[in-house]
Design a protein around this motif. Structure first.
Motif, PDB file in Angstrom:
ATOM      1  N   GLY A 179      -4.889   5.281   3.469  1.00 47.93           N
ATOM      2  CA  GLY A 179      -4.302   6.446   2.824  1.00 47.93           C
ATOM      3  C   GLY A 179      -2.792   6.431   2.801  1.00 47.93           C
ATOM      4  O   GLY A 179      -2.173   7.004   1.908  1.00 47.93           O
ATOM      5  N   LEU A 182      -0.662   5.399  -0.399  1.00 48.89           N
ATOM      6  CA  LEU A 182      -0.340   6.330  -1.469  1.00 48.89           C
ATOM      7  C   LEU A 182       1.084   6.850  -1.342  1.00 48.89           C
ATOM      8  O   LEU A 182       1.749   7.121  -2.340  1.00 48.89           O
ATOM      9  CB  LEU A 182      -1.333   7.504  -1.445  1.00 48.89           C
ATOM     10  CG  LEU A 182      -1.220   8.537  -2.568  1.00 48.89           C
ATOM     11  CD1 LEU A 182      -1.386   7.871  -3.923  1.00 48.89           C
ATOM     12  CD2 LEU A 182      -2.269   9.620  -2.379  1.00 48.89           C
ATOM     13  N   ARG A 211     -12.545   4.398  -1.672  1.00 54.49           N
ATOM     14  CA  ARG A 211     -11.717   5.463  -1.097  1.00 54.49           C
ATOM     15  C   ARG A 211     -10.338   5.506  -1.761  1.00 54.49           C
ATOM     16  O   ARG A 211      -9.816   6.582  -2.071  1.00 54.49           O
ATOM     17  CB  ARG A 211     -11.566   5.250   0.410  1.00 54.49           C
ATOM     18  CG  ARG A 211     -12.848   5.462   1.199  1.00 54.49           C
ATOM     19  CD  ARG A 211     -12.563   5.541   2.686  1.00 54.49           C
ATOM     20  NE  ARG A 211     -11.926   4.321   3.184  1.00 54.49           N
ATOM     21  CZ  ARG A 211     -12.589   3.263   3.630  1.00 54.49           C
ATOM     22  NH1 ARG A 211     -13.912   3.259   3.625  1.00 54.49           N
ATOM     23  NH2 ARG A 211     -11.937   2.205   4.089  1.00 54.49           N
ATOM     24  N   THR A 212      -9.754   4.320  -1.972  1.00 56.07           N
ATOM     25  CA  THR A 212      -8.426   4.261  -2.592  1.00 56.07           C
ATOM     26  C   THR A 212      -8.459   4.822  -4.005  1.00 56.07           C
ATOM     27  O   THR A 212      -7.569   5.566  -4.419  1.00 56.07           O
ATOM     28  CB  THR A 212      -7.912   2.807  -2.619  1.00 56.07           C
ATOM     29  OG1 THR A 212      -7.871   2.291  -1.285  1.00 56.07           O
ATOM     30  CG2 THR A 212      -6.519   2.730  -3.226  1.00 56.07           C
ATOM     31  N   ASP A 215      -8.526   8.514  -3.853  1.00 53.04           N
ATOM     32  CA  ASP A 215      -7.212   9.048  -3.475  1.00 53.04           C
ATOM     33  C   ASP A 215      -6.281   9.117  -4.680  1.00 53.04           C
ATOM     34  O   ASP A 215      -5.614  10.135  -4.906  1.00 53.04           O
ATOM     35  CB  ASP A 215      -6.571   8.172  -2.390  1.00 53.04           C
ATOM     36  CG  ASP A 215      -7.231   8.334  -1.031  1.00 53.04           C
ATOM     37  OD1 ASP A 215      -7.944   9.337  -0.846  1.00 53.04           O
ATOM     38  OD2 ASP A 215      -7.043   7.452  -0.163  1.00 53.04           O
TER      39      ASP A 215
END
Length: 332
Positions: A179, A182, A211-212, A215
């Motif tokens: 995370g 980002l 997941r990326t 995000d």
């Protein structure tokens, strides 16, 4: 480059799709010599003006697999009967001006394809890693009949958004990461991106890529929707260049976005705004170039030394250089 260059012959051979002629034309537009600049303008004017390629700018963090993606994407496009040109702008040495120019070795299959053309060009330290004359090279590729022109830029940063001023679509290629990744992507480049492609979405990285992608999709929703975008854009998608996964779906979305913009009249408006941008950029560049010639160069050296010595403040010294420029241009 010979002074007695046959402009009409070179332009015709480029229009006929002759690769060697195209390479020579790009060398001409990249030259900084005044006579070459004049010849380049004549060649560009002699090319068919009704040919338009889809111009796609692509940027990404180092190691994200830009070359692997471009090769897989380019081969997919060729498989659909399209001709693809790749203008890969390599990092230049600020000291020597040299660059690695390794893109052809990293895209071996694409480099050998008859329907492809790859041209690595040193960035020559210009803003954002986009060579100043890359847009003219794009025009040459369009004149040579290429259907898609890919512009690969150096690195990721706020200055990289200059590529949006010469592309119809701008892709940001990123790798699966935590995370915190980002936070490292500048808001400016996020706002410019039409699509964010999470590459290497395969194997052990598949779950991280998911997941990326989520995000970045969330981050894109927080940005203000642009009037030139249909519902769902800008968007984030997962691809695997290594396994050719998701690339056809990404291309379908690119075509859909381009078709929508053309139907809404945004395509022509954007091209016109880009032309205005580059006109103003060329004027500024020409004015700055005068600082390296004639009396202005000598004045720059003298005033710079005076600032270093403390006998003049920077503002006063700058005013005196500007007065010298006015004199060179024949103004009182």
């Amino acid at each position: 480059m010979a002074r007695d260059l046959d402009i009409a012959d070179l332009a015709q051979r480029i229009a006929d799709g002759e690769r060697r002629a195209l390479a020579r034309g790009i060398t001409l537009v990249e030259s900084g010599r005044a006579d070459h600049r004049k010849q380049a303008a004549q060649v560009l004017a002699a090319l068919p003006q009704d040919r338009q390629a889809l111009r796609i700018g692509l940027s990404g963090t180092p190691g994200v697999g830009k070359s692997t993606f471009i090769e897989a994407f380019g081969m997919m496009l060729i498989g659909q009967g399209l001709r693809v040109a790749v203008l890969a702008v390599d990092p230049s040495s600020a000291r020597s001006g040299g660059s690695i120019l390794g893109d052809k070795t990293r895209m071996d299959r694409l480099a050998r394809a008859p329907a492809a053309f790859i041209r690595p060009s040193p960035s020559q330290t210009h803003l954002g890693g986009v060579a100043r004359r890359t847009r003219e090279a794009v025009r040459l590729c369009e004149g040579a009949g290429f259907d898609v022109v890919l512009i690969e830029t150096v690195g990721v940063g706020q200055s990289e958004t200059v590529v949006a001023q010469m592309a119809d679509l701008f892709l940001l290629l990123l790798a699966p990461a935590g995370g915190d990744e980002l936070q490292g992507v500048k808001r400016g480049i996020m706002e410019m991106a039409d699509m964010i492609l999470i590459n290497k979405a395969d194997g052990d990285l598949k779950s991280a890529a998911t997941r990326t992608c989520a995000d970045y999709a969330g981050a894109l929703r927080l940005l203000r929707k642009r009037v030139q975008d249909p519902d769902g854009f800008p968007k984030a998608m997962m691809v695997s260049a290594l396994h050719d996964a998701g690339i056809e779906a990404a291309w379908a979305d690119m075509k859909g976005l381009d078709d929508w913009r053309r139907a809404q009249g945004h395509f022509e408006a954007t091209r016109a705004a880009q032309a205005r941008y580059w006109f103003e950029a060329d004027v500024r560049a020409a004015v700055l170039a005068q600082l390296d010639t004639g009396a202005a160069r000598a004045q720059m050296e003298a005033m710079g030394q005076a600032v270093v010595d403390g006998t003049l403040d920077p503002g006063t010294a700058a005013d005196r250089v500007l007065e010298t420029l006015k004199g060179q241009n024949g103004r009182p």
